[in-house]
Scaffold this motif. Structure first.
Motif, mmCIF file in Angstrom:
data_model
loop_
_atom_site.group_PDB
_atom_site.id
_atom_site.type_symbol
_atom_site.label_atom_id
_atom_site.label_comp_id
_atom_site.label_asym_id
_atom_site.label_seq_id
_atom_site.Cartn_x
_atom_site.Cartn_y
_atom_site.Cartn_z
ATOM 1 N N PRO A 43 56.528 13.048 -44.251
ATOM 2 C CA PRO A 43 56.305 14.425 -43.718
ATOM 3 C C PRO A 43 54.957 14.703 -43.454
ATOM 4 C CG PRO A 43 57.563 14.525 -45.829
ATOM 5 C CD PRO A 43 57.314 12.964 -45.424
ATOM 6 N N THR A 44 54.492 15.599 -42.446
ATOM 7 C CA THR A 44 53.450 15.762 -42.054
ATOM 8 C C THR A 44 52.465 16.125 -42.862
ATOM 9 O OG1 THR A 44 53.893 18.018 -41.170
ATOM 10 C CG2 THR A 44 53.994 16.311 -39.506
ATOM 11 N N GLY A 45 52.918 17.153 -44.028
ATOM 12 C CA GLY A 45 52.249 17.568 -45.119
ATOM 13 C C GLY A 45 51.700 16.551 -46.029
ATOM 14 N N TYR A 46 52.400 15.511 -46.345
ATOM 15 C CA TYR A 46 51.680 14.317 -46.989
ATOM 16 C C TYR A 46 50.781 13.627 -46.295
ATOM 17 C CZ TYR A 46 55.213 14.835 -50.912
ATOM 18 O OH TYR A 46 55.890 15.496 -51.898
ATOM 19 N N MET A 47 51.039 13.273 -44.963
ATOM 20 C CA MET A 47 50.071 12.658 -44.031
ATOM 21 C C MET A 47 48.710 13.486 -44.030
ATOM 22 S SD MET A 47 51.363 9.849 -42.541
ATOM 23 C CE MET A 47 50.021 9.719 -41.095
ATOM 24 N N ILE A 106 53.818 21.302 -36.634
ATOM 25 C CA ILE A 106 54.938 21.720 -35.510
ATOM 26 C C ILE A 106 55.493 23.121 -36.154
ATOM 27 C CG2 ILE A 106 57.212 21.140 -34.545
ATOM 28 C CD1 ILE A 106 56.796 18.208 -35.153
ATOM 29 N N ASP A 107 55.290 23.916 -35.318
ATOM 30 C CA ASP A 107 55.585 25.484 -36.059
ATOM 31 C C ASP A 107 56.979 25.808 -35.334
ATOM 32 O OD1 ASP A 107 55.650 27.999 -36.786
ATOM 33 O OD2 ASP A 107 53.819 28.653 -35.712
ATOM 34 N N MET A 108 57.976 26.041 -36.184
ATOM 35 C CA MET A 108 59.445 26.596 -35.771
ATOM 36 C C MET A 108 59.475 27.812 -36.671
ATOM 37 S SD MET A 108 61.648 23.153 -35.032
ATOM 38 C CE MET A 108 61.359 22.127 -33.859
ATOM 39 N N LEU A 109 58.421 28.303 -37.680
ATOM 40 C CA LEU A 109 58.992 29.400 -38.181
ATOM 41 C C LEU A 109 59.461 30.885 -37.380
ATOM 42 C CD1 LEU A 109 56.075 29.192 -40.840
ATOM 43 C CD2 LEU A 109 58.473 28.441 -41.136
ATOM 44 N N SER A 110 58.836 30.997 -36.369
ATOM 45 C CA SER A 110 59.159 32.169 -35.455
ATOM 46 C C SER A 110 60.393 32.006 -34.704
ATOM 47 C CB SER A 110 58.159 32.345 -34.432
ATOM 48 O OG SER A 110 56.979 32.810 -35.106
ATOM 49 N N THR A 111 60.788 30.779 -34.248
ATOM 50 C CA THR A 111 62.044 30.285 -33.443
ATOM 51 C C THR A 111 62.371 28.943 -33.862
ATOM 52 O OG1 THR A 111 60.881 31.565 -31.471
ATOM 53 C CG2 THR A 111 62.717 30.293 -31.058
ATOM 54 N N ASP A 112 63.569 28.995 -34.299
ATOM 55 C CA ASP A 112 64.377 28.141 -34.386
ATOM 56 C C ASP A 112 65.206 27.674 -33.244
ATOM 57 O OD1 ASP A 112 66.381 26.009 -35.179
ATOM 58 O OD2 ASP A 112 66.875 26.712 -37.006
ATOM 59 N N PRO A 113 64.842 26.363 -32.684
ATOM 60 C CA PRO A 113 65.410 26.032 -31.245
ATOM 61 C C PRO A 113 67.014 26.114 -31.456
ATOM 62 C CG PRO A 113 64.343 24.029 -32.257
ATOM 63 C CD PRO A 113 64.026 25.320 -33.069
ATOM 64 N N GLY A 114 67.414 25.698 -32.441
ATOM 65 C CA GLY A 114 68.876 25.811 -32.530
ATOM 66 C C GLY A 114 69.729 27.293 -32.561
ATOM 67 N N ASP A 115 68.872 28.158 -32.879
ATOM 68 C CA ASP A 115 69.562 29.520 -32.624
ATOM 69 C C ASP A 115 70.005 30.011 -31.312
ATOM 70 O OD1 ASP A 115 68.878 29.973 -35.425
ATOM 71 O OD2 ASP A 115 67.103 31.144 -35.038
ATOM 72 N N TYR A 116 69.302 29.689 -30.228
ATOM 73 C CA TYR A 116 69.742 29.763 -28.929
ATOM 74 C C TYR A 116 70.852 29.175 -28.298
ATOM 75 C CZ TYR A 116 69.391 30.031 -23.809
ATOM 76 O OH TYR A 116 69.775 30.111 -22.338
ATOM 77 N N TYR A 117 71.139 27.981 -28.901
ATOM 78 C CA TYR A 117 72.094 26.866 -28.695
ATOM 79 C C TYR A 117 73.395 27.196 -29.349
ATOM 80 C CZ TYR A 117 68.612 24.660 -25.461
ATOM 81 O OH TYR A 117 67.782 24.445 -24.378
ATOM 82 N N GLY A 147 61.990 23.313 -45.255
ATOM 83 C CA GLY A 147 62.583 22.530 -44.031
ATOM 84 C C GLY A 147 61.713 21.690 -43.250
ATOM 85 N N SER A 148 62.168 20.940 -42.390
ATOM 86 C CA SER A 148 61.369 20.164 -41.848
ATOM 87 C C SER A 148 61.493 20.421 -40.256
ATOM 88 C CB SER A 148 61.743 18.558 -41.694
ATOM 89 O OG SER A 148 61.307 18.083 -43.088
ATOM 90 N N ALA A 149 60.505 20.630 -39.367
ATOM 91 C CA ALA A 149 60.545 20.859 -37.745
ATOM 92 C C ALA A 149 60.442 19.324 -37.181
ATOM 93 C CB ALA A 149 59.337 21.605 -37.670
ATOM 94 N N VAL A 150 61.566 19.182 -36.593
ATOM 95 C CA VAL A 150 61.630 17.797 -36.064
ATOM 96 C C VAL A 150 61.447 17.873 -34.582
ATOM 97 C CG1 VAL A 150 63.139 15.751 -35.776
ATOM 98 C CG2 VAL A 150 63.131 16.811 -37.907
ATOM 99 N N PRO A 205 64.989 10.657 -16.764
ATOM 100 C CA PRO A 205 63.983 10.399 -17.681
ATOM 101 C C PRO A 205 64.108 10.972 -19.142
ATOM 102 C CG PRO A 205 63.138 11.337 -15.617
ATOM 103 C CD PRO A 205 64.727 11.244 -15.632
ATOM 104 N N PRO A 206 63.599 10.426 -20.155
ATOM 105 C CA PRO A 206 63.585 11.083 -21.552
ATOM 106 C C PRO A 206 63.223 12.493 -21.573
ATOM 107 C CG PRO A 206 62.254 8.758 -21.462
ATOM 108 C CD PRO A 206 62.659 9.495 -20.167
ATOM 109 N N ALA A 207 63.997 13.365 -22.501
ATOM 110 C CA ALA A 207 63.374 14.622 -22.564
ATOM 111 C C ALA A 207 63.130 14.814 -23.999
ATOM 112 C CB ALA A 207 64.564 15.406 -22.277
ATOM 113 N N LEU A 208 62.276 16.094 -24.306
ATOM 114 C CA LEU A 208 62.050 16.589 -25.541
ATOM 115 C C LEU A 208 63.014 17.372 -26.288
ATOM 116 C CD1 LEU A 208 59.350 16.233 -27.562
ATOM 117 C CD2 LEU A 208 58.699 18.500 -26.495
ATOM 118 N N TRP A 209 63.310 16.988 -27.393
ATOM 119 C CA TRP A 209 64.483 17.684 -28.166
ATOM 120 C C TRP A 209 63.893 18.036 -29.489
ATOM 121 C CZ3 TRP A 209 69.501 17.580 -26.023
ATOM 122 C CH2 TRP A 209 69.403 16.511 -24.859
ATOM 123 N N GLY A 210 64.274 19.208 -30.113
ATOM 124 C CA GLY A 210 63.879 19.677 -31.371
ATOM 125 C C GLY A 210 64.721 20.225 -32.273
#
Length: 277
Positions: free
Chosen positions: A2-6, A33-44, A66-69, A80-85
């Motif tokens: 986790p980024t917090g430990y790092m 990685i800030d996903m507190l305001s918007t969870d990308p899964g909510d839209y989809y 939780g973890s923002a991935v 080309p590769p894309a960015l997913w979250g």
């Protein structure tokens, strides 16, 4: 890890030249990685559900809720590769969701988007370009007045005129549009299917030429109905018929012969005139 430990227990070590040959720099900033305001899964959950990638979370450790991935992933080697979250709060089956880009200059295509939707998107994300794609594949944008205009489209419609010969079918014109520009040209087919008008070398039906002129309306009717334009008319056709035998026929049936020899015709109407023999 986790980024917090790092961030708390260690310092990341990443040294690079970007681009190659440039100055060497070590990147040791804390990653957030800030996903507190918007969870990308909510839209989809209710939109474009087939755009997600199934993912099974087998284990994760986190000190918060939780973890923002974020993941770089490609669904095909052709693209080309894309960015997913995703925001992960438990193990099990979940989804990675596409992350959009709203940087100035990017294009957003909205299926069957309205002028209002395109305008709202460009207002929310200044510098972007919103486009609408209709079910038949046409692309549209909004012009300076907020009107939806096609990027490049064609329509085929009847030309406004009257068929002098009374044919039911009218000639068509092709309207080509690009933004606010519009051009019209004569079409050689009755629609957009690419089927040409029937054009034969010896049309059976004729269209009388109005008055003494061959008008565009007569030509258009002839084109769209496989007809010929009667350029001479009945009177001049009568004249033309007798020229090989040295006479001119008049509407009343009488003839005027001009010849050095006596005519051999046996059907000369009484009252006809002969000159030259």
């Amino acid at each position: 890890m986790p980024t917090g430990y790092m961030a708390y227990y260690g310092t990341p070590n990443f040294t690079r030249m970007l681009p190659t040959g440039g100055s060497s720099k070590t990147v040791n900033e804390t990653t957030v990685i800030d996903m507190l305001s918007t969870d990308p899964g909510d839209y989809y959950k209710t939109r474009h559900t087939d755009a997600r990638v199934p993912m099974n979370v087998q284990a994760f450790t986190d000190t918060g809720e939780g973890s923002a991935v974020l993941a770089v992933y490609s669904r095909s080697e052709l693209f080309p590769p894309a960015l997913w979250g995703a925001f992960v709060s438990q193990n099990g089956d979940q989804y990675m969701n596409p992350i959009d880009c709203v940087a100035p200059g990017t294009i957003k295509v909205i299926p069957n988007g309205t002028a209002a939707q395109l305008a709202e998107y460009q207002k929310l994300y200044p510098g972007t370009i919103a486009m609408s794609k209709s079910n038949d594949g046409k692309l549209s944008v909004i012009d300076q007045t907020g009107k939806l205009v096609t990027v490049g489209g064609i329509t085929v419609q009847p030309i406004s005129y009257t068929n002098p010969g009374g044919s039911a079918r009218k000639a068509q014109m092709v309207i080509t549009e690009s933004g606010e520009d519009k051009s019209m040209v004569l079409s050689l087919s009755p629609g957009k299917q690419g089927v040409q008008y029937t054009i034969t070398t010896s049309p059976i039906n004729e269209i009388p030429a109005p008055a003494d002129d061959v008008t565009w309306s007569a030509l258009l009717e002839a084109l769209s109905n496989d007809k010929a334009v009667d350029v001479l008319g009945s009177d001049l056709k009568r004249v033309k018929h007798g020229l090989p035998r040295n006479y001119i026929a008049f509407p009343n049936g009488l003839r005027l012969y001009v010849s050095s020899t006596r005519p051999t015709d046996t059907d000369v109407p009484v009252g006809s005139i002969g000159i030259g023999w």
